[in-house]
Design an enzyme around this catalytic site. Structure first.
Site, PDB file in Angstrom:
ATOM      1  N   CYS A   1      51.926 -85.617 -63.329  1.00  0.00           N
ATOM      2  CA  CYS A   1      50.971 -85.701 -61.854  1.00  0.00           C
ATOM      3  C   CYS A   1      51.220 -87.299 -61.472  1.00  0.00           C
ATOM      4  O   CYS A   1      51.211 -87.533 -60.033  1.00  0.00           O
ATOM      5  CB  CYS A   1      49.641 -85.283 -62.267  1.00  0.00           C
ATOM      6  SG  CYS A   1      48.733 -86.091 -63.475  1.00  0.00           S
TER       7      CYS A   1
ATOM      8  N   ASN B   1      47.664 -81.782 -53.774  1.00  0.00           N
ATOM      9  CA  ASN B   1      47.940 -81.753 -55.389  1.00  0.00           C
ATOM     10  C   ASN B   1      49.616 -81.450 -55.309  1.00  0.00           C
ATOM     11  O   ASN B   1      50.427 -81.320 -54.614  1.00  0.00           O
ATOM     12  CB  ASN B   1      47.328 -80.418 -55.807  1.00  0.00           C
ATOM     13  CG  ASN B   1      46.895 -80.286 -57.135  1.00  0.00           C
ATOM     14  OD1 ASN B   1      47.303 -81.451 -57.936  1.00  0.00           O
ATOM     15  ND2 ASN B   1      46.067 -79.862 -57.599  1.00  0.00           N
TER      16      ASN B   1
ATOM     17  N   HIS C   1      44.103 -86.275 -64.461  1.00  0.00           N
ATOM     18  CA  HIS C   1      44.960 -85.668 -63.267  1.00  0.00           C
ATOM     19  C   HIS C   1      44.948 -86.514 -62.005  1.00  0.00           C
ATOM     20  O   HIS C   1      43.981 -87.323 -61.823  1.00  0.00           O
ATOM     21  CB  HIS C   1      44.525 -84.300 -62.629  1.00  0.00           C
ATOM     22  CG  HIS C   1      45.559 -83.734 -62.114  1.00  0.00           C
ATOM     23  ND1 HIS C   1      46.713 -83.490 -62.213  1.00  0.00           N
ATOM     24  CD2 HIS C   1      45.666 -83.065 -60.474  1.00  0.00           C
ATOM     25  CE1 HIS C   1      47.638 -82.895 -61.385  1.00  0.00           C
ATOM     26  NE2 HIS C   1      46.791 -82.698 -60.380  1.00  0.00           N
TER      27      HIS C   1
END
Length: 437
Positions: free
Chosen positions: A70, A382, A361
């Site tokens: 991520c 995202n 994250h």
């Protein structure tokens, strides 16, 4: 004093539970649909309406799939949006696999050096144990991605596409970690024997083997490629024989030296620079430095950067009060305390100190809704593909941002001079077991 769970005590717990009829109703709902669904608060969808007063013109979302990349995806998303703005190509995507390849080799190089430097300590030493425990995980930080980009550049996605092993990295991570831990024992023995010639030879051979593993799993990275794309106006572009570094310097309007990471970790001393050296991944690269400041500095800098037309990388605890299906992130999304008649509230500092809070994250802020000087909600890009949230985009409340965001990477021009001056001070070195890991 010992406390045995006696039959009498357990029976009293059962009586207490059954004394209130509503507990059976709640239990039936929770067992049928799960605790989170039973505690879901639909009123959140009325507040988070996916409309933003400041919003970047973005396009396709990326998908890290079953990997922990991520931090790399979100950094490359910031860079690619800058590329898209400068070159009128908003749907252009960089190869995440390319930088992932070099990250694994650079991590191995740093790991071997750390093992050699601590060879005089026992394996039970907490720092040494940390090196072994965290060997070849996928996770990372903004500065780690920046270091990779600065040294190796970037390539278009088509120049080094995703593979099974980049999308599903668990087996690759296991192979690398097992090998490097075995290598570490050999390097420790050679370092303890002060056999420098054999030590250097073994270290080089081990790195060659790591390269072979990565080339087998992901393919070798391109040394040159031809840049070819159509911009948003359908104009054709072709630039042949670019190296990844040449491509980045020529086409990417992101000067990595201009960025700083602001952190809000209230369990640490405020207005201090923190160095997470344990996660530095490239020798001579950007150190993982954070300026620990009150939350309003993170919020103000993020808004300023969005107003300036640039996305914002941020580290957060995405697993808390988030619905993957709708993409809503709100402190009242799951009312578990009300459902279970408990009080689980902790301050942000206490959550970090006890391990509940963590920056697990990284994503990118691409919009914000400001009304009368007050933030209502944020638009989040995202890297979980377009099947989650609203075609891959999440909507985050202002309170969620303040409680569960720990870091933002912003240009220095958006940070007050007195905060930037803190970088002149000696940073506090964080341990491998620090709450910011």
């Amino acid at each position: 004093m010992t406390h045995e769970l006696s039959p009498q005590l357990l029976e009293s717990f059962s009586r207490d539970f059954n004394a209130d009829p509503k507990n059976q109703v709640i239990s039936r709902a929770a067992r049928r649909s799960g605790l989170l669904e039973a505690a879901y608060n639909p009123a959140v969808s009325q507040r988070l309406n996916r409309t933003f007063s400041i919003e970047l013109d973005t396009d396709n979302v990326t998908n890290q799939q079953q990997s922990g990349r991520c931090w790399l995806f979100s950094t490359l998303n910031v860079v690619r949006h800058n590329f898209g703005k400068a070159n009128k190509a908003k749907n252009f995507t960089f190869s995440q696999s390319y930088n992932f390849f070099w990250d694994k080799i650079e991590r191995a190089n740093y790991f071997y050096d750390r093992i050699i430097a601590t060879a005089d300590r026992p394996l039970t030493d907490r720092t040494v144990r940390g090196y072994f425990d965290w060997c070849q995980t996928d996770g990372g930080q903004w500065h780690m991605a920046a270091s990779l980009i600065a040294k190796y550049g970037v390539v278009p996605r088509y120049a080094m596409p995703e593979s099974f092993n980049s999308n599903h990295s668990q087996a690759l991570d296991m192979v690398l970690a097992d090998k490097e831990r075995k290598d570490a024992l050999t390097l420790r023995r050679l370092a303890q024997a002060d056999d420098q010639e054999k030590l250097e030879a073994a270290r080089t051979d081990f790195l060659s083997q790591i390269y072979r593993i990565m080339a087998t799993a992901l393919g070798e990275p391109p040394k040159t490629f031809d840049l070819e794309f159509r911009d948003d106006d359908k104009n054709y572009h072709l630039d042949k024989g670019l190296t990844p570094v040449q491509f980045y310097k020529k086409y990417c309007a992101t000067d990595l030296d201009d960025y700083v990471v602001l952190a809000n970790a209230p369990d640490h001393e405020m207005n201090r620079v923190l160095h997470l050296g344990f996660e530095d991944n490239i020798k001579g690269g950007y150190p993982n430095l954070f300026i620990n400041v009150p939350m309003e500095y993170l919020e103000d800098a993020a808004i300023a950067q969005l107003k300036d037309g640039e996305a914002v990388w941020f580290g957060n605890a995405v697993g808390r009060q988030m619905d993957r299906k709708t993409g809503f992130m709100d402190l009242d999304l799951y009312q578990l305390d009300q459902l279970l008649d408990i009080d689980s509230h902790l301050s942000k500092a206490d959550r970090l100190a006890t391990g509940i809070g963590e920056s697990s994250h990284d994503m990118a802020l691409v919009g914000v809704d400001v009304d009368g000087g007050q933030v209502r909600q944020w638009k989040v890009e995202n890297s979980w593909g377009d099947k989650s949230g609203e075609k891959g985009y999440f909507t985050m409340s202002a309170d969620w941002f303040r409680e569960y965001t720990y870091e933002v990477a912003v240009q220095k021009k958006h940070v007050p001079a007195e905060i930037l001056d803190l970088l002149k001070n000696q940073p506090i070195e964080l341990d491998p077991w620090d709450s910011l890991i």
